[in-house]
Design a protein around this motif. Sequence first.
Motif, PDB file in Angstrom:
ATOM      1  N   ASP A 122      53.205  -0.173 -28.447  1.00 16.26           N
ATOM      2  CA  ASP A 122      53.561   0.432 -29.724  1.00 16.26           C
ATOM      3  C   ASP A 122      52.582   1.565 -30.060  1.00 16.26           C
ATOM      4  O   ASP A 122      51.369   1.340 -30.090  1.00 16.26           O
ATOM      5  N   PRO A 123      53.067   2.792 -30.330  1.00 15.39           N
ATOM      6  CA  PRO A 123      52.151   3.925 -30.561  1.00 15.39           C
ATOM      7  C   PRO A 123      51.185   3.725 -31.711  1.00 15.39           C
ATOM      8  O   PRO A 123      50.012   4.100 -31.612  1.00 15.39           O
ATOM      9  N   GLU A 124      51.641   3.130 -32.796  1.00 16.53           N
ATOM     10  CA  GLU A 124      50.756   2.919 -33.941  1.00 16.53           C
ATOM     11  C   GLU A 124      49.665   1.908 -33.618  1.00 16.53           C
ATOM     12  O   GLU A 124      48.502   2.092 -33.998  1.00 16.53           O
ATOM     13  N   LEU A 125      50.025   0.836 -32.905  1.00 18.91           N
ATOM     14  CA  LEU A 125      49.017  -0.145 -32.512  1.00 18.91           C
ATOM     15  C   LEU A 125      48.057   0.440 -31.482  1.00 18.91           C
ATOM     16  O   LEU A 125      46.875   0.098 -31.459  1.00 18.91           O
ATOM     17  N   ILE A 126      48.568   1.348 -30.645  1.00 18.12           N
ATOM     18  CA  ILE A 126      47.689   2.010 -29.677  1.00 18.12           C
ATOM     19  C   ILE A 126      46.651   2.848 -30.403  1.00 18.12           C
ATOM     20  O   ILE A 126      45.459   2.828 -30.055  1.00 18.12           O
ATOM     21  N   LYS A 127      47.073   3.604 -31.400  1.00 19.43           N
ATOM     22  CA  LYS A 127      46.132   4.411 -32.185  1.00 19.43           C
ATOM     23  C   LYS A 127      45.066   3.527 -32.807  1.00 19.43           C
ATOM     24  O   LYS A 127      43.868   3.857 -32.799  1.00 19.43           O
ATOM     25  N   GLU A 128      45.489   2.390 -33.347  1.00 19.95           N
ATOM     26  CA  GLU A 128      44.529   1.473 -33.966  1.00 19.95           C
ATOM     27  C   GLU A 128      43.575   0.899 -32.927  1.00 19.95           C
ATOM     28  O   GLU A 128      42.363   0.821 -33.155  1.00 19.95           O
ATOM     29  N   MET A 129      44.117   0.508 -31.777  1.00 21.47           N
ATOM     30  CA  MET A 129      43.278  -0.058 -30.721  1.00 21.47           C
ATOM     31  C   MET A 129      42.257   0.951 -30.224  1.00 21.47           C
ATOM     32  O   MET A 129      41.071   0.637 -30.050  1.00 21.47           O
ATOM     33  N   LEU A 130      42.696   2.194 -29.994  1.00 21.39           N
ATOM     34  CA  LEU A 130      41.794   3.221 -29.487  1.00 21.39           C
ATOM     35  C   LEU A 130      40.741   3.611 -30.506  1.00 21.39           C
ATOM     36  O   LEU A 130      39.667   4.105 -30.149  1.00 21.39           O
ATOM     37  N   LEU A 131      41.037   3.398 -31.776  1.00 18.78           N
ATOM     38  CA  LEU A 131      40.054   3.680 -32.824  1.00 18.78           C
ATOM     39  C   LEU A 131      39.004   2.577 -32.920  1.00 18.78           C
ATOM     40  O   LEU A 131      37.825   2.849 -33.172  1.00 18.78           O
ATOM     41  N   LYS A 132      39.417   1.326 -32.692  1.00 17.21           N
ATOM     42  CA  LYS A 132      38.502   0.192 -32.844  1.00 17.21           C
ATOM     43  C   LYS A 132      37.774  -0.153 -31.547  1.00 17.21           C
ATOM     44  O   LYS A 132      36.606  -0.551 -31.585  1.00 17.21           O
ATOM     45  N   ALA A 133      38.451  -0.054 -30.431  1.00 17.59           N
ATOM     46  CA  ALA A 133      37.832  -0.374 -29.133  1.00 17.59           C
ATOM     47  C   ALA A 133      37.075   0.858 -28.640  1.00 17.59           C
ATOM     48  O   ALA A 133      37.668   1.774 -28.079  1.00 17.59           O
ATOM     49  N   GLN A 419      42.373   3.017 -20.560  1.00 17.47           N
ATOM     50  CA  GLN A 419      41.654   1.747 -20.513  1.00 17.47           C
ATOM     51  C   GLN A 419      40.487   1.749 -21.487  1.00 17.47           C
ATOM     52  O   GLN A 419      39.714   2.700 -21.539  1.00 17.47           O
ATOM     53  N   ARG A 420      40.384   0.690 -22.233  1.00 16.95           N
ATOM     54  CA  ARG A 420      39.275   0.500 -23.171  1.00 16.95           C
ATOM     55  C   ARG A 420      38.892  -0.971 -23.175  1.00 16.95           C
ATOM     56  O   ARG A 420      39.576  -1.829 -22.608  1.00 16.95           O
ATOM     57  N   CYS A 421      37.799  -1.279 -23.837  1.00 20.24           N
ATOM     58  CA  CYS A 421      37.413  -2.670 -24.069  1.00 20.24           C
ATOM     59  C   CYS A 421      36.438  -2.720 -25.234  1.00 20.24           C
ATOM     60  O   CYS A 421      35.851  -1.707 -25.620  1.00 20.24           O
ATOM     61  N   SER A 422      36.308  -3.886 -25.809  1.00 22.07           N
ATOM     62  CA  SER A 422      35.310  -4.141 -26.840  1.00 22.07           C
ATOM     63  C   SER A 422      34.324  -5.145 -26.251  1.00 22.07           C
ATOM     64  O   SER A 422      34.659  -6.328 -26.066  1.00 22.07           O
ATOM     65  N   LEU A 423      33.132  -4.681 -25.906  1.00 20.60           N
ATOM     66  CA  LEU A 423      32.198  -5.506 -25.139  1.00 20.60           C
ATOM     67  C   LEU A 423      31.616  -6.668 -25.940  1.00 20.60           C
ATOM     68  O   LEU A 423      31.356  -7.727 -25.382  1.00 20.60           O
ATOM     69  N   LYS A 424      31.419  -6.483 -27.243  1.00 19.98           N
ATOM     70  CA  LYS A 424      30.689  -7.482 -28.025  1.00 19.98           C
ATOM     71  C   LYS A 424      31.513  -8.168 -29.101  1.00 19.98           C
ATOM     72  O   LYS A 424      31.179  -9.289 -29.499  1.00 19.98           O
ATOM     73  N   HIS A 425      32.555  -7.509 -29.589  1.00 21.42           N
ATOM     74  CA  HIS A 425      33.266  -8.048 -30.749  1.00 21.42           C
ATOM     75  C   HIS A 425      34.739  -8.247 -30.440  1.00 21.42           C
ATOM     76  O   HIS A 425      35.345  -7.467 -29.687  1.00 21.42           O
ATOM     77  N   ASP A 426      35.311  -9.308 -31.041  1.00 19.01           N
ATOM     78  CA  ASP A 426      36.747  -9.516 -30.957  1.00 19.01           C
ATOM     79  C   ASP A 426      37.463  -8.402 -31.710  1.00 19.01           C
ATOM     80  O   ASP A 426      36.911  -7.797 -32.637  1.00 19.01           O
ATOM     81  N   LEU A 427      38.688  -8.148 -31.303  1.00 20.69           N
ATOM     82  CA  LEU A 427      39.461  -7.058 -31.886  1.00 20.69           C
ATOM     83  C   LEU A 427      40.717  -7.638 -32.528  1.00 20.69           C
ATOM     84  O   LEU A 427      41.533  -8.271 -31.850  1.00 20.69           O
TER      85      LEU A 427
END
Length: 577
Positions: A122-133, A419-427
Amino acid sequence: MKSCTTANAFLLQRWINSGSSHDCSLETSRFLRDYAVWEINAFLWISLITITCLLAQKLFKLFRIWTQASKIPGPPSPSFYGHFNTISKQSLTELLSDSHGEYGSVVKLWLGPTQLLVSIKDPELIKEMLLKAKDKLPLTGKAFRLAFGRSTLFASSFYKVEKRRESLASELNGSLRKGANMIPTKAMDCIMAELQQFTGKGSVDCKMVSQHMAFTLLGATIFGDTFLAWSKATSYEELLMMVSKDACFWASFSVTPFWERGFWRYQQLCTKLRCLTQDLIQHCSRSYKLYHHTDPVSHNETENAGMEATVGSKSYSSIFLQDSFFQQELNGELNAREEPCGNINGMLFHGSLTTGGLISNVLMRLAIIPEIQHKIHSEIIMARKGSGEGDQPNVEKMPLLLATLYEAARVMPAGPLLQRCSLKHDLRLKSGVLIPAGAILVAPVQLVQMDDSSWGNDAIKFNPYRFLSKTENISGSLSMDSSIAGPAEALLDKKQSSFVLNDPNENPAFLPFGSGTRACVCQKFAIQGVATLFASLLEQYEVRLHPESKTNSKLLTNDSILLNSPSPKIVFVRRNN
């Protein structure tokens, strides 16, 4: 008799004393032995407890990941090794396409018993994920570090790269605001001269010539004219690509494979690459100092306020090295997390890979669809009117050319996944999905940018007019239509019509340059540079498919085949004008 008794008493006392000292030494040795045994046992118990705690902690994290992942929809794991064997038989993009079609916009895949992959369509969720991760995969950072050295631009942790990225963005935006030439004039002249040689050889491999163009542009932009005059530039390009090719393989080892001869041969190549980079930096530094020594007035801002825009035409023309972004590399002023050449080699490789891919995509499209190429050529000629012969083309007056670049980036992105990841915190996403820390987060760019729901029924077709809007001059006023996706001939033949380029980033499904905190900071720079290249190239040359490649031209129009097809042969034909 009395003397004999006294002697016996003395001997008896000596024997008693010797026996007591012997018992004392035995007690001491027994105590030391028991103490050593106690120390060893204590060390073993502490080690056992420590290892047990570490294993329990890992086991707790594993159960935690399994528990959180169980709430994310996705296909069941076929084996203990997850979907790894499935991916080896089927491409990951195809597997994700099937999974998203069955399970929704957020799906999970197990790449192993401990490695979770979460894909978001989903494009909107992708934007959110890329902003937080904000972090990248540890393997990516390890590969860059192994090949090019420690860097503050390509590390996995966002905390380590944040300041350096801000510095790079500031330099690029400053150059854009000043109106400086993004592509040095001599770099364009050099590429045009090489194209003249290619015309004599006949056909050339599209991907190879595109990569070489991108490398030349980046090298001249970073190092100035010194790079163009450097005799080792060709060897440098070949070695850089050779080193980067095997970086991920050697970085995939959990323990550095010191026992492998191939690893040491690879290390020798890396060392040779860094030596070549140091040699180039020294040449560039001498040219930079000589330029300041011979022409100090041109850098006086109070007396020459407008000279910055013409720096590209001087003997030393480097966007970065005019300012301060790579001055640390030149002067050796690096922090503890950096190595000389780390940022430079990483930027050259990453830029050549992505920019070269974009150039290759555009060249193939122009050769396959000559109608668009002819329209762009007419646009270039119209934009050239009123400008000097030595001036670089103003690509802002070429909306169709820019739209073609955006469409090429949409249809054939540099990679199928972000590709992204959040190394320390849950997303936690706004949809309620909780993704555990350490999971691999991917956005299937190839699927998103070819989705009908975001791009219309013609999403799989190459149509640059989707990024254009038409304005018509009616009764002296301008009225703007909606985005155009019609035939090129019907649109461009209307003399009263003009076109306006839409901002492609307004569509959240446009992701060739990423988004969020780790988006490409060189997006505007790359687009303007590549557009300038094609404006100069198409003004002088026509791009055609080689006769051998024309037999597959119908297949090349199918984008899914084009992604996996071999690079076509193209021919540069000199225009009569």
